[in-house]
Design an enzyme around this catalytic site. Structure first.
Site, mmCIF file in Angstrom:
data_model
loop_
_atom_site.group_PDB
_atom_site.id
_atom_site.type_symbol
_atom_site.label_atom_id
_atom_site.label_comp_id
_atom_site.label_asym_id
_atom_site.label_seq_id
_atom_site.Cartn_x
_atom_site.Cartn_y
_atom_site.Cartn_z
ATOM 1 N N ASP A 67 0.840 -1.205 0.000
ATOM 2 C CA ASP A 67 0.000 0.000 0.000
ATOM 3 C C ASP A 67 0.871 1.249 0.000
ATOM 4 O OD1 ASP A 67 0.877 -0.266 2.616
ATOM 5 O OD2 ASP A 67 -1.117 -0.491 3.483
ATOM 6 N N ASN A 133 -7.871 -1.084 13.987
ATOM 7 C CA ASN A 133 -9.305 -1.217 13.686
ATOM 8 C C ASN A 133 -9.573 -2.440 12.805
ATOM 9 O OD1 ASN A 133 -8.242 -0.442 11.270
ATOM 10 N ND2 ASN A 133 -9.531 1.358 10.971
ATOM 11 N N HIS A 135 -7.877 -3.255 10.059
ATOM 12 C CA HIS A 135 -7.550 -3.127 8.630
ATOM 13 C C HIS A 135 -6.320 -3.965 8.283
ATOM 14 C CE1 HIS A 135 -4.954 0.700 9.526
ATOM 15 N NE2 HIS A 135 -4.132 -0.304 9.331
ATOM 16 N N GLU A 140 -9.773 -0.826 4.882
ATOM 17 C CA GLU A 140 -10.324 -0.372 6.158
ATOM 18 C C GLU A 140 -11.650 -1.085 6.431
ATOM 19 O OE1 GLU A 140 -8.825 1.548 8.202
ATOM 20 O OE2 GLU A 140 -7.565 2.986 7.159
HETATM 21 C C1 F6R Z 1 1.356 -0.719 6.234
HETATM 22 C C2 F6R Z 1 0.022 -1.303 6.281
HETATM 23 C C3 F6R Z 1 -0.848 -1.141 7.495
HETATM 24 C C4 F6R Z 1 -0.134 -1.605 8.752
HETATM 25 C C5 F6R Z 1 -1.056 -1.540 9.971
HETATM 26 C C6 F6R Z 1 -0.318 -1.876 11.251
HETATM 27 O O1 F6R Z 1 1.922 -0.929 4.964
HETATM 28 O O2 F6R Z 1 -0.402 -1.887 5.350
HETATM 29 O O3 F6R Z 1 -2.021 -1.894 7.291
HETATM 30 O O4 F6R Z 1 0.322 -2.922 8.583
HETATM 31 O O5 F6R Z 1 -1.613 -0.267 10.102
HETATM 32 O O6 F6R Z 1 0.633 -0.884 11.472
HETATM 33 P P1 F6R Z 1 1.754 -1.027 12.586
HETATM 34 O O7 F6R Z 1 2.586 -2.190 12.196
HETATM 35 O O8 F6R Z 1 2.501 0.269 12.513
HETATM 36 O O9 F6R Z 1 1.033 -1.251 13.871
#
Ligand code: F6R
Length: 238
Positions: A67, A133, A135, A140
């Site tokens: 992403d 959340n 995602h 999301e």
């Molecule tokens: C990042 C991504 C997000 C993160 C998620 C968890 O490329 O795709 O979905 O994996 O927000 O983020 P952290 O690891 O910072 O808790």
């Protein structure tokens, strides 16, 4: 089938790296989709160390970005491509042509999404972090198993976190994500989860009925899901 690997926090990063090296040894031409975020950083560090000492090679592998923020200029420190390069790719000697970043600077983002979806066919492995959340990528809440690769509106809190957490120069306008459809079509999916603050959402994702309020819950329908959780994140799984 879901494989749950609950690991001591001190061993987590090296266990993930060792499993990744095994995959690369078995499939040198691995097509792998990688996330950024905080969770994978220690695992990337351990993986880079193993690659540097020659345990396996990325020479024939293809890396696809999961992403990206929309609206941040190339090179911005918060961009996922900048971060993945700094945290992993620059240490691996992956050929530039074998790294598929996301064309968020293209004039037509829908066409860019189609191109990213096309290059994400036939993935051997998708590695994911877990959002607070539920995602995965920028899929999301409100995403479904057939949600495609696309540009998504992000909550103001998510956009501002790019500035607060990663030092973005401006607030991103949107997100661009690999779709749930491509994630679920990969041969293997790994969900990386660490820390006690993720324990409630990991429980939600793995133990309650699947649903769009927690897109990660759909991963359970994948036949080859492995969850790498440290003991703190797994504390509520029972
Ligand atoms: C990042 C991504 C997000 C993160 C998620 C968890 O490329 O795709 O979905 O994996 O927000 O983020 P952290 O690891 O910072 O808790």
């Amino acid at each position: 089938m879901t494989t749950l690997r609950i690991l001591r926090a001190a061993a987590w990063a090296d266990e993930v790296a060792a499993a990744f090296v095994e995959r690369l040894q078995a499939t040198p031409s691995l097509r792998v989709c990688l996330p950024t975020g905080a969770t994978p950083i220690p695992a990337y560090d351990a993986l880079a160390a193993r690659i540097e000492r020659g345990d396996a090679s990325f020479a024939q592998a293809t890396v696809i970005l999961l992403d990206e923020w929309v609206g941040l200029p190339p090179g911005d420190p918060a961009r996922c491509d900048t971060r993945l390069r700094a945290q992993l790719l620059d240490r691996l000697q992956v050929a530039p042509a074998a790294v598929h970043t996301i064309e968020v600077d293209a004039p037509d983002l829908d066409a860019a999404a189609e191109r990213h979806a096309a290059c994400s066919l036939d993935l051997d492995l998708v590695v994911l972090g877990l959002g607070m959340n539920g995602h995965v990528g920028f899929n999301e809440p409100g995403s479904f198993p057939d949600s495609p690769t696309r540009v998504v509106r992000l909550a103001a809190s998510s956009r501002e976190s790019a500035m607060a957490r990663y030092g973005a120069a401006t607030v991103p306008t949107a997100g661009f994500t690999l779709g749930m459809d491509r994630i679920l079509a990969a041969r293997e999916v790994w969900l990386l989860v660490t820390g006690e603050r993720k324990a409630p959402i990991l429980r939600r994702a793995l133990r309650d009925p699947e649903g769009p309020d927690c897109p990660a819950s759909y991963l359970r329908r994948h036949g080859g899901l492995t969850v790498f959780a440290d003991q703190e994140a797994a504390a509520l799984l029972g």
